[in-house]
Each structure stands twice: as structure tokens, then as C-alpha cells.
Scaffold this active site. Structure first.
Site, PDB file in Angstrom:
ATOM      1  N   CYS A 168       2.860  -5.583  11.881  1.00 20.83           N
ATOM      2  CA  CYS A 168       3.008  -5.687  10.437  1.00 20.83           C
ATOM      3  C   CYS A 168       1.692  -6.036   9.770  1.00 20.83           C
ATOM      4  CB  CYS A 168       4.110  -6.682  10.066  1.00 20.83           C
ATOM      5  SG  CYS A 168       3.832  -8.361  10.589  1.00 20.83           S
ATOM      6  N   CYS A 169       1.693  -5.875   8.447  1.00 20.64           N
ATOM      7  CA  CYS A 169       0.532  -6.196   7.621  1.00 20.64           C
ATOM      8  C   CYS A 169      -0.656  -5.311   8.007  1.00 20.64           C
ATOM      9  CB  CYS A 169       0.229  -7.691   7.765  1.00 20.64           C
ATOM     10  SG  CYS A 169      -0.934  -8.343   6.570  1.00 20.64           S
ATOM     11  N   ILE A 170      -1.778  -5.894   8.446  1.00 16.19           N
ATOM     12  CA  ILE A 170      -2.978  -5.137   8.794  1.00 16.19           C
ATOM     13  C   ILE A 170      -2.952  -4.666  10.260  1.00 16.19           C
ATOM     14  CG2 ILE A 170      -4.326  -7.189   9.454  1.00 16.19           C
ATOM     15  CD1 ILE A 170      -5.752  -4.170   7.548  1.00 16.19           C
TER      16      ILE A 170
END
Ligand SMILES: *[C@@H]1O[C@H](CO)[C@@H](O)[C@H](O)[C@H]1NC(C)=O
Ligand SMILES: *[C@@H]1O[C@H](CO)[C@@H](O)[C@H](O)[C@H]1NC(C)=O
Ligand SMILES: CC(=O)N[C@H]1CO[C@H](CO)[C@@H](O)[C@@H]1O
Length: 260
Positions: A168-170
Site C-alpha cells: 500500500c501507499c508508496i
């Protein structure tokens, strides 16, 4: 003298006793079938390590899903240490990624070098700048980034074994770099007035040789073919509970794909 409460508790006790026998088997089966999930951390704190709320959300949803979790982090120094109260590097300070990640793992964590895909059903990488600074050099080198050799090995081994990978995210940049033709999401492709401050990452995903799928913060994107599941999380400037829900969707799909 029996109070209502005492009576209720006696009744419950009897109910429990009679249910224990039949449930016992169920309970044992459930814990035996729990997916074994490795969670890979990159430090402790959004600006130089793992995003703490994301790690916690992953762990809560894995716990609810009945998974057996083991945490890992590379035994390397952080790229740098950020004083989170100032948002600036703390010069002269050095910290170790494994030692910092151990804070999130309540001490129960192993060197990433020891992570062997054959001992797990799935692997999950929460986000935070640590994924772009310590697990890879994406924060500095963008599409020309290098990936930590154990991170690369782990991603390739789970992928080859057909075991699901959640990010998730980056963190999806790690899968994009190592696995190339995967399809991942980092949210939206335009900043939309600050709602998606890191929207440029979507182009980087394409530059890394992967495909980008636009998703909302509460959604997960499933690349069925590669068994790669991603969710935008803190790529979106929004309320914490929506990020928590999106990570929940990601964890749920990872567990579903693990077949456990
Ligand atoms: C540490 O994690 C392992 C793997 O999940 C578990 O078997 C063990 O009981 C944990 N140890 C402690 C002290 O919590
Ligand atoms: C990983 O674990 C499997 C099964 O336990 C074992 O056969 C294999 O040698 C291990 N690989 C490494 C690199 O330790
Ligand atoms: C101190 C430092 O920069 N440590 C490492 C953080 O992670 C990246 C990517 O693997 C390494 O290149 C750095 O050496």
C-alpha cells in the site's frame, strides 16, 4: 442468593461448557488454517521508515482475518533519520531499520535475510517513505531506483510461487520495479487540489514498466494474474478511517488469494 447477573453468568457458563466440545474442533481447525503472512517493515515513522498507522491497520486486519503473522525488516542503516517534529533530517543521527521496525513489532521481528517464501502463504509491505528510502532508492532515484536485494528476492520468490503480495501507499513501486508487468494502484493520477499530493507517482509506475489502475482510497486493486494487491492508503489526503478501510480491503483480498 442468586442475583440476576449471577444467574445469567451460570447460564452462560453451562452454555459455554456444552458448546466447548463442539466448538473445540472448529477452533483448532480455524487456527490451523490461518494464512501465514509475512509483513515487511522499513523503519518506524512515515518520513524515514514504515508509516505506523498503515502497519497497524495491516496487523489489525490480519488479526481479524485469522492470519498468523511474522514480521521482518532488513538489518541495514536508514538512509537518514528525520526529526518528525521538524520534518528535517537529524544530522549525525543514525538508526538501524531492523531495530526501529522492532518498535512496531513489539520486539518480535526477524532479519529480512531470513524470510523464506516457502514458510509463508503471503507477504505484505505497508507504506511510508522507508519503502522508498531503505527498501529501495526510489525517493532519490525515481524510475532508476535500486531495490534492496532481499526485498527483490522476496518479491520474486512469492511471485514465482504464486503466493499473493500486498502493498500500500508508496510500496507498490517495489513490485512495479521488480516484477515489471504488474498492475498496481497508488490512487489517482491528478493532484486534484491537494487531495492526491503524490499523484506523480502514477507516472513513475508506468515508467518502471508496470500498469497503473486508478482507485479510491477505500478500495484495493487486484492484479489477478500476478496476485498483487494494492491500496492507495496515505497517498490520499483524507480521514484515517478511510485509509484503514482501504487497507482492510487489501488485506482481505490478499487472504482470499492465499486460499487459506
Ligand atoms: C513471535 O512470533 C512468532 C511467529 O508469529 C510466534 O510464534 C511467537 O510466539 C512470537 N513470540 C512472542 C514472544 O510473542
Ligand atoms: C526455504 O525453505 C525451504 C523449506 O523449508 C527449504 O527447502 C529451502 O532450502 C529454504 N531456502 C533457503 C534459501 O533457505
Ligand atoms: C544508509 C542507507 O542509505 N541505507 C540504505 C537504505 O536502503 C537503500 C536501498 O536499499 C540502500 O541503498 C541504502 O544504503
Amino acid at each position: 442468593m442468586f442475583t440476576v447477573r449471577a444467574l445469567a453468568s451460570r447460564v452462560n457458563h453451562h452454555l459455554l461448557k456444552s458448546q466447548v466440545a463442539s466448538l473445540g474442533l472448529l477452533h483448532t481447525t480455524a487456527s490451523c488454517n490461518g494464512a501465514k503472512v509475512a509483513v515487511v517493515l522499513s523503519g518506524c515513522g512515515v518520513y524515514d521508515g514504515t508509516e505506523i498507522h498503515e502497519a497497524s491497520a495491516v496487523l489489525v486486519h490480519l488479526s481479524r482475518g485469522g492470519a498468523e503473522v511474522q514480521m521482518f525488516a532488513p538489518d541495514v542503516n536508514q538512509m537518514h533519520v528525520i526529526d518528525h517534529s521538524k520534518g528535517q533530517p537529524a544530522e549525525k543521527e543514525t538508526r538501524n531499520v531492523l531495530a526501529e521496525s522492532a518498535r512496531i513489532a513489539r520486539g518480535n521481528i526477524s532479519d529480512l535475510a531470513k524470510l523464506n517464501a516457502s514458510n509463508h502463504d503471503a507477504v505484505i509491505f505497508p507504506g511510508g517513505f522507508g519503502a522508498a528510502k531503505n527498501l529501495s532508492t526510489f525517493a532519490v532515484d525515481g524510475k532508476d531506483c535500486k531495490v534492496n536485494k532481499d526485498v527483490e528476492r522476496v518479491l520474486k520468490d512469492f511471485h514465482k510461487a504464486g503466493k499473493p503480495i500486498g502493498l500500500c501507499c508508496i510500496s507498490p513501486v517495489l513490485a512495479a520495479k521488480v516484477l515489471k508487468n504488474v498492475e498496481v494502484t497508488v490512487g489517482h493520477e491528478d493532484e486534484e487540489g491537494g487531495k492526491w499530493p503524490y499523484a506523480g507517482t502514477a507516472q513513475a509506475i508506468t515508467a518502471l514498466g508496470a500498469k497503473h489502475a486508478v482507485k479510491e482510497v477505500t478500495e484495493a486493486h487486484v492484479d489477478q494474474k500476478n496476485k498483487v494487491v494494492t491500496s492507495p492508503a496515505f497517498m490520499c489526503e483524507t480521514k484515517l478511517h478511510l485509509i484503514f478501510d482501504g487497507i482492510g480491503a487489501m488485506v482481505k483480498d490478499v487472504l482470499k488469494l492465499s486460499g487459506k
